[in-house]
Design a protein around this motif. Sequence first.
Motif, mmCIF file in Angstrom:
data_model
loop_
_atom_site.group_PDB
_atom_site.id
_atom_site.type_symbol
_atom_site.label_atom_id
_atom_site.label_comp_id
_atom_site.label_asym_id
_atom_site.label_seq_id
_atom_site.Cartn_x
_atom_site.Cartn_y
_atom_site.Cartn_z
ATOM 1 N N UNK A 1 -0.787 -4.189 4.937
ATOM 2 C CA UNK A 1 -1.491 -3.038 5.513
ATOM 3 C C UNK A 1 -3.003 -3.194 5.467
ATOM 4 N N UNK A 2 -3.641 -2.863 6.575
ATOM 5 C CA UNK A 2 -5.087 -2.690 6.637
ATOM 6 C C UNK A 2 -5.369 -1.214 6.873
ATOM 7 N N UNK A 3 -6.184 -0.617 6.014
ATOM 8 C CA UNK A 3 -6.608 0.768 6.191
ATOM 9 C C UNK A 3 -8.121 0.773 6.363
ATOM 10 N N UNK B 1 3.334 -2.499 -4.904
ATOM 11 C CA UNK B 1 3.603 -3.919 -4.740
ATOM 12 C C UNK B 1 3.337 -4.480 -3.367
ATOM 13 N N UNK B 2 2.681 -3.719 -2.503
ATOM 14 C CA UNK B 2 2.405 -4.186 -1.153
ATOM 15 C C UNK B 2 1.039 -4.867 -1.068
ATOM 16 N N UNK B 3 0.891 -5.712 -0.060
ATOM 17 C CA UNK B 3 -0.399 -6.346 0.227
ATOM 18 C C UNK B 3 -1.228 -5.374 1.058
ATOM 19 N N UNK C 1 1.536 10.053 1.655
ATOM 20 C CA UNK C 1 0.978 9.823 0.326
ATOM 21 C C UNK C 1 1.847 10.401 -0.781
ATOM 22 N N UNK C 2 2.652 11.411 -0.478
ATOM 23 C CA UNK C 2 3.464 12.029 -1.526
ATOM 24 C C UNK C 2 4.841 11.370 -1.662
ATOM 25 N N UNK C 3 5.076 10.301 -0.910
ATOM 26 C CA UNK C 3 6.370 9.617 -0.993
ATOM 27 C C UNK C 3 6.604 9.083 -2.403
ATOM 28 N N UNK C 4 7.823 9.258 -2.916
ATOM 29 C CA UNK C 4 8.174 8.730 -4.234
ATOM 30 C C UNK C 4 8.287 7.213 -4.220
ATOM 31 N N UNK C 5 8.661 6.655 -3.067
ATOM 32 C CA UNK C 5 8.895 5.212 -2.971
ATOM 33 C C UNK C 5 8.090 4.640 -1.808
ATOM 34 N N UNK C 6 7.070 3.856 -2.125
ATOM 35 C CA UNK C 6 6.257 3.204 -1.099
ATOM 36 C C UNK C 6 6.450 1.688 -1.106
ATOM 37 N N UNK C 7 7.548 1.254 -1.684
ATOM 38 C CA UNK C 7 7.819 -0.177 -1.742
ATOM 39 C C UNK C 7 8.261 -0.702 -0.375
ATOM 40 N N UNK D 1 -1.025 -10.106 -2.910
ATOM 41 C CA UNK D 1 -0.295 -8.964 -3.427
ATOM 42 C C UNK D 1 -0.586 -8.812 -4.905
ATOM 43 N N UNK D 2 -0.337 -7.635 -5.517
ATOM 44 C CA UNK D 2 -0.547 -7.461 -6.953
ATOM 45 C C UNK D 2 0.200 -8.488 -7.782
ATOM 46 N N UNK D 3 1.428 -8.833 -7.361
ATOM 47 C CA UNK D 3 2.215 -9.813 -8.111
ATOM 48 C C UNK D 3 1.563 -11.185 -8.052
ATOM 49 N N UNK D 4 1.049 -11.558 -6.847
ATOM 50 C CA UNK D 4 0.398 -12.850 -6.712
ATOM 51 C C UNK D 4 -0.899 -12.906 -7.517
#
Length: 328
Positions: A254-256, A279-281, A243-249, A322-325
């Motif tokens: 993902x299903x959580x 920007x991930x689905x 969760x603390x990663x600077x870059x999660x692109x 996705x957020x972009x879509x």
Amino acid sequence: MTSAERHRSRVSWVVRKALSLFAAPRLDIREDYERVRRMQRQLAVLPHARYRALDVEIMSDDGEHPIPVRVFHPRERRRDEVLLFFHGGGWVTGDIESYTPACATMADLTGCIVASVDYRLAPEHPFPAGLDDCLRVAELLLSDPARLGADPASEVVLIGDSAGGNLTAAVSLELRDRGARGAKRQILLYPVTHWDHDPATSEFASVRRHGGDYRLTNTEVQDYFELYVPDAAARAQPLVAPLIADDLSRQPETLIITAELDLLCDEGEAYGDALERAGNRVRVHRVDGALHGFITLPRFSRSLREAYDVIDAFLDGDAPPSPAEASG
């Protein structure tokens, strides 16, 4: 699903009190982890007729040790995907023996081949030993599913519960950073995504609300971290606390799935929000009234059946845009 769309439980006080009776015995994991491992294996005894499995070994990247993998075949193969599973247990307990019933159930309820990785455990093998084992198997299987008897064209989906969910997220981050082939999809079940579970300092309400009772406590999580990453300063890194990663692109779709009565609930959902912002689905589903570890419950469990309904939908392609879509 955003945090604003999620609702507080309608679980009554009486039900909560009853559930607290099923809380795990208060053990000192730092002293009792070997006893816990033995108990888990004894409780997981399953008649051989209930499942079909094949044990294989994959050599570590340095050639120093084998990594056992147990491959489960469903009674009815309904999907081509292979689920590469990393078990829970706080990086300290759990193995392919204790998770055999859960993996047999996973294979049958999804109709997929399930490959369970017996990665090295702390404290004998602290971070990053277990992660290295998971990475090794993931890299090889993503490149060649036929290594485990699957069709060469099969899609490999990463999946893990609790500490295994943490390892799943870490594997995906590391594969991206290595420029290696990653999974297209991943499933995180009530994952550990942050390093701080002290109710006095944690940013998550579920740590304070559920960290003193039910199935998993603040103290137990802290004990697991002390065995997995003995240097406290080393826990604040993405491969330990994604969760603390600077870059999660550039992460897999993902299903959580979180459990409402679990101290890890909020951080799991926060990871979903963070992935989506990058920007991930992502799809996040909370199982109301569920305790930590419900994926190991019997097949008739309501929590388990609900989770597999969501997993089946995800495997069938039922995921949000996705957020972009969505913005386009």
